[in-house]
Design an enzyme around this catalytic site. Structure first.
Site, PDB file in Angstrom:
ATOM      1  CG  HIS A  37      -1.854  -1.071   1.391  1.00 17.62           C
ATOM      2  ND1 HIS A  37      -1.717  -2.074   2.315  1.00 17.62           N
ATOM      3  CD2 HIS A  37      -2.998  -1.339   0.720  1.00 17.62           C
ATOM      4  CE1 HIS A  37      -2.732  -2.909   2.216  1.00 17.62           C
ATOM      5  NE2 HIS A  37      -3.518  -2.497   1.252  1.00 17.62           N
ATOM      6  CB  SER A 187      -1.522 -10.302   0.967  1.00 14.99           C
ATOM      7  OG  SER A 187      -2.856 -10.493   1.362  1.00 14.99           O
ATOM      8  CB  SER A 188      -4.267  -7.309   4.705  1.00 14.89           C
ATOM      9  OG  SER A 188      -3.972  -6.017   4.230  1.00 14.89           O
TER      10      SER A 188
END
Ligand code: PAF
Length: 284
Positions: A37, A187-188
């Protein structure tokens, strides 16, 4: 950085920037921010005068058996990361603001065909939820451009298709996947993996790479994919899909397609991991 849950505050700031002839880039997220992000925000800063980020865990894109309530909410840490990356405006709406009539009464957007396959087949309604929230956020922020990670390749293609089909005046920019040193795509959902699973999770990228090598050597991709799925099972994964597709249309790859993508989803422990790599069948 200004943080607001009010649509009017977002609009006031964006309007003031526009009057000055300045450009606006937008990075929509569901929070629990990682380096992927932050790379989007930094890339946005190189392309526009102002960067707006949203954090909204969108209930419309979660299935009834999915992890909506358990999805990590880490606003304080996320805000610190966004300030350091140079975001100026953070939109953190509530579900009641976004869906005041409830999900069942909400007008929605559905991108046909492309949204029904791969992740769309395993997660019915998921891409309807994604397209609807992204369209709503685009209408609220009214950015010149919006940035999305290529890790969510199908999502990126759906958003590009929606923007084109609905004549939205927004440039949609895909940004390369950020990976751990092991090759695991950030990735979360990696947060759901135990240390041992995280170690084994790197097999997903290795399996994808093995198919790419086979295709570039002119081998049959069905056989290469069957072997890759075996590798994944040996590492403890339960594969969901593992496919070779056209990277331009996401249709099944034909012999004539040169720009291809190996795209995969597989379960490991509590996590459903997705990854993809685009490549040329005949590299120069
Ligand atoms: O990729 C995500 O985090 C989400 O699907 C998005 C684009 C923010 C929409 O909720």
């Amino acid at each position: 950085m200004i943080t607001t849950a009010a649509i009017s505050t977002i609009r006031e700031h964006v309007k003031a920037w526009r009057i000055r002839g300045e450009t606006v880039a937008f990075v929509p997220t569901m929070g629990n921010l990682h380096q992927g992000h932050i790379t989007l925000v930094k890339e946005a800063k190189t392309r526009a005068d102002h960067v707006v980020v949203s954090i909204f865990v969108n209930p419309m894109q979660f299935g009834p058996k999915e992890d909506l309530d358990g999805y990590p909410r880490t606003l304080e840490q996320d805000s610190e990361k966004l300030v350091a990356a140079g975001a100026e405006l953070l939109f953190t709406p509530t579900p009641e603001l976004i869906y005041p009539k409830g999900l069942a009464q909400q007008t929605f957007i559905e991108v046909p065909h492309i949204g029904d396959e791969l992740c769309g087949a395993s997660r019915p309604g998921h891409f309807r939820g994604v397209a609807t929230i992204v369209a709503k956020l685009f209408n609220i922020v009214q950015p010149d451009m919006a940035l999305f990670g290529r890790k969510d390749f199908q999502q990126l293609m759906i958003i590009k298709t929606m923007v084109e089909d609905l004549s939205m005046p927004i440039e949609v920019i895909g940004v390369d996947t950020i990976r751990e040193a092991s090759g695991l795509a950030m990735s979360s959902r990696n947060g759901y993996l135990t240390a041992d699973e995280k170690h084994r999770a790197a097999s997903l990228k290795r399996a994808i790479d093995s198919v790419i090598t086979a295709v570039q050597h002119g081998q049959d991709h069905h056989q290469a994919i069957a072997q890759a799925e075996q590798q994944l099972k040996a590492a403890g994964f339960t594969p969901d899909y593992f496919e070779l597709r056209s990277a331009d249309s996401l249709r099944q790859a034909s012999e004539n397609d040169n720009h291809l993508v190996v795209i995969a989803a597989a379960y490991l422990g509590k996590a459903r991991l997705i990854d993809n790599v685009s490549f040329s069948r005949h590299p120069k």
